[in-house]
Design an enzyme around this catalytic site. Structure first.
Site, PDB file in Angstrom:
ATOM      1  N   CYS A  83       0.835  -1.186   0.000  1.00 56.73           N
ATOM      2  CA  CYS A  83       0.000   0.000   0.000  1.00 56.73           C
ATOM      3  C   CYS A  83       0.873   1.240   0.000  1.00 56.73           C
ATOM      4  O   CYS A  83       2.093   1.168  -0.119  1.00 56.73           O
ATOM      5  CB  CYS A  83      -0.899   0.013   1.236  1.00 56.73           C
ATOM      6  N   ASP A 139      -3.627  -8.915   8.348  1.00 51.34           N
ATOM      7  CA  ASP A 139      -2.398  -8.855   9.137  1.00 51.34           C
ATOM      8  C   ASP A 139      -2.257  -7.491   9.809  1.00 51.34           C
ATOM      9  O   ASP A 139      -1.544  -7.358  10.810  1.00 51.34           O
ATOM     10  CB  ASP A 139      -1.174  -9.173   8.273  1.00 51.34           C
ATOM     11  N   SER A 146       9.835 -12.757  -6.732  1.00 54.03           N
ATOM     12  CA  SER A 146      11.084 -12.425  -7.424  1.00 54.03           C
ATOM     13  C   SER A 146      12.251 -13.142  -6.763  1.00 54.03           C
ATOM     14  O   SER A 146      12.266 -13.340  -5.545  1.00 54.03           O
ATOM     15  CB  SER A 146      11.313 -10.910  -7.383  1.00 54.03           C
ATOM     16  N   GLY A 147      13.250 -13.495  -7.572  1.00 46.49           N
ATOM     17  CA  GLY A 147      14.452 -14.150  -7.052  1.00 46.49           C
ATOM     18  C   GLY A 147      15.515 -13.188  -6.583  1.00 46.49           C
ATOM     19  O   GLY A 147      16.639 -13.615  -6.284  1.00 46.49           O
TER      20      GLY A 147
END
Length: 620
Positions: free
Chosen positions: A2, A104, A374-375
């Site tokens: 956000c 969360d 993503s790596g």
């Protein structure tokens, strides 16, 4: 994921906050949160919190922010994900805490009510949040240990402002736009603006792994609660004695745990897929964890077809191996030129990278994804960069030479001799004597874009340049990251790569480029819990090959063609595109300069177009 912002008029003489400024700042971040917008202002009009929402966990209105506690004492605005929120919720419910949402965000409120500021040590995730405690009259800001999520602030001695982006704070209209020489010069030295500096003197970054408390008596100094350097230092005393098979299993379990946590979402999670070990291993582990119909994305370029940099064919074979729903997205020079104004506008602070992430995030958004794995971070974790070999060798060979020669005077003589003679010697070759004898100096040589001694040929304003170099002090800035850190060469380089290239370049670029397309980018290889578990393994004297560990982590290991493929990085043909564009009358014209590395050309291009670097360049 956000956008957050807020204002606290903490001084008695400050008066009430400006609600319009609060909204202007918030809505400048609309792409960060297209699913909703909210604001909260205290009854006395002295505190305001704003939020733009990208719904990932608990898509219902119950997850909207800013979120107050049930008793009204606390209010939080939160950016990121708390991956262990279900475990924390279970623990809190056993203590009698009652939840009204599945988000969360609500966990943060209850955890703070139980633990206060110490609650940040319990969080696993990527986060930047601000929590208002009306009972104590304090605002708590916190940022995750790696600095995955950004958070910036400005304080004028009466009023404190914060936001997820530098440009959003400026858009609010209450912050000075005077440039900071340290931030601007830092961009030229590192290719990105080094934290805690920004390109504006009035705005600073909340340091990674710290909290800041703002009370009625003002802004306290940042308090560090987590340190990558300290984790790596502690690991040196805990080096594991294990066989190769035990190492493989230890690493696999730790990595599976990280990937499992990074898949927590109420929307589909896709993946960026290259022909490299990092992204391929993560895809294999996602399959091991029961994920099906995973959407993967690879970029392909006409300029790379059939060459060593063409990752599309091998990535496609990887996708078939793990049963992914794969998309190849072709990008060309015309699209690059079309998107360039948008890229510069989205770039929160100037950067010499991020274009690759812009286009892969754009492709993911076109597929309808809101989250992608993503790596990034694998090389920093596992020693995959050439700096892990180059920096220690440089320190070994040039440390003694620098001490004998007297690096300051010898360096100055070499530079002056080279300039007078007209010899085309690369400045970094000359700089070996000045910088090569320490880990910090050797790293600056390896990763630096321009050396400090070169900048007088780039920046016309001598006073601006001098002040920037004094305030930044590039070598001391790098060395500070190693304080109380590891003593091994591996640990030192891992600390530096995580503290500079990863944090200030890769993660920041992933944030602005992903958010420009309302895409949350998750990084399972950038996780403090993972680092704590595997650091003792990697800190061994005879440590295992990191890429082999990663390649063997999925139950169906990566094929040899991927493991043995030469490292190319996440490259795109920007240099070729810039040279093609130089035929027109536009800012890319200096791409045609022969012999100049494209990263330096791109740095000048970014400076000429980026509104937040208002400095005068020398004539070229």
């Amino acid at each position: 994921m956000c956008g957050v912002n807020g204002i606290y008029a903490y001084a008695a003489s400050a008066g009430p906050i400006d609600p319009e400024a609060l909204v202007r700042t918030r809505d400048h971040m609309a792409e960060r949160g297209p699913d909703g917008a909210g604001e909260w202002i205290s009854g006395d009009q002295r505190v305001g919190l704003g939020h733009r929402r990208l719904s990932i966990i608990d898509l219902s209105p119950a997850g909207a922010q800013p979120m107050p506690s049930a008793d009204g004492r606390l209010v939080v605005t939160f950016n990121g994900e708390i991956y262990n929120h279900l475990e924390l919720r279970d623990r809190l419910e056993k203590k009698g805490r009652r939840f009204v949402s599945r988000s969360d965000t609500e966990v943060l409120l209850h955890l703070y009510a139980e633990m206060g500021e110490a609650m940040v040590r319990e969080l696993r995730g990527m986060f930047a949040f601000a929590l208002w405690d009306s009972e104590r009259g304090v605002l708590l800001l916190a940022r995750d240990p790696y600095g995955i999520k950004p958070l910036y602030y400005a304080d004028d001695g009466k009023m404190f402002q914060f936001a997820s982006s530098v440009k959003a704070l400026v858009a609010g209209g209450l912050t000075s736009r005077v440039p900071d020489p340290a931030g601007v010069i830092g961009f030229y030295v590192f290719g990105s603006v080094p934290e805690p500096f920004t390109v504006y003197r009035a705005i600073s970054a909340v340091p990674a792994g710290t909290t800041i408390i703002v009370g009625r008596d003002g802004v306290k100094e940042p308090r560090r609660y987590a340190s990558i350097a300290r984790i790596l230092r502690d690991a040196e005393d805990e080096a594991l004695k294990a066989s190769d098979e035990e190492c493989d299993e230890w690493f696999r379990e730790a990595l599976l745990d990280s990937v499992r946590h990074h898949l927590v979402a109420d929307v589909p999670v896709g993946a960026f897929l290259s022909a490299g070990v990092d992204s391929g291993a993560l895809l294999g582990l996602m399959r091991d964890l029961g994920q099906t119909q995973i959407k993967t994305i690879t970029l392909e370029f006409d300029e790379f077809v059939g060459g060593a940099s063409d990752e599309a064919p091998a990535a496609e074979r990887l996708a078939r191996r793990y049963g992914a729903d794969h998309t190849k997205r072709r990008i060309g020079a015309a699209e690059f030129k079309r998107d360039l104004p948008q890229i510069i506008a989205a770039m929160d602070q100037p950067s010499v990278d991020g274009i690759n992430c812009w286009f892969v995030a754009k492709a993911a958004h076109e597929l309808g994804l809101k989250v992608a794995v993503s790596g990034v971070g694998g090389d920093e974790l596992l020693g995959g960069y050439s700096t892990f070999h180059r920096v220690p060798h440089c320190v070994k060979w040039f440390g003694l030479a620098a001490r004998i020669a007297g690096k300051g005077t010898a360096f100055a003589r070499l530079v002056e001799t080279a300039r007078r003679s007209g010899v085309r010697l690369h400045p970094k070759a000359i700089g070996l004597l000045a910088y090569g004898g320490s880990a910090a100096g050797a790293y600056l040589l390896s990763r630096g874009l321009f050396l400090p001694t070169e900048l007088d040929s780039e920046i016309a304003d001598v006073d601006f340049l001098r002040e920037g170099l004094v305030r930044l002090d590039p070598l001391a800035h790098v060395a500070a990251a190693l304080e109380d850190g590891p003593t091994s060469s591996f640990g030192e380089v891992a600390t530096l790569e995580s503290s500079f290239y990863l944090r200030n370049q890769l993660l920041r670029d992933a944030d602005w480029a992903g958010m420009a397309h309302s895409l949350e980018i998750r990084t399972p290889l950038v996780d403090c819990r993972l680092l704590r578990r595997v650091a003792p393994l990697l800190g061994r004297r005879h440590r295992p090959n990191g890429k082999s560990l990663l390649a063997n982590a999925p139950s169906r290991a990566l094929p040899e063609e991927i493991v043995n493929r030469p490292k190319t990085g996440f490259g795109i043909p920007v240099h070729a595109w810039m040279c093609e564009a130089s035929a027109g009358n536009d800012p890319l014209k200096f791409a045609a300069e022969s012999g100049v590395p494209w990263s330096r050309v791109w740095a000048r291009c970014v400076s000429s177009m980026h509104a937040s670097t208002p400095i005068e360049l020398t004539e070229r």
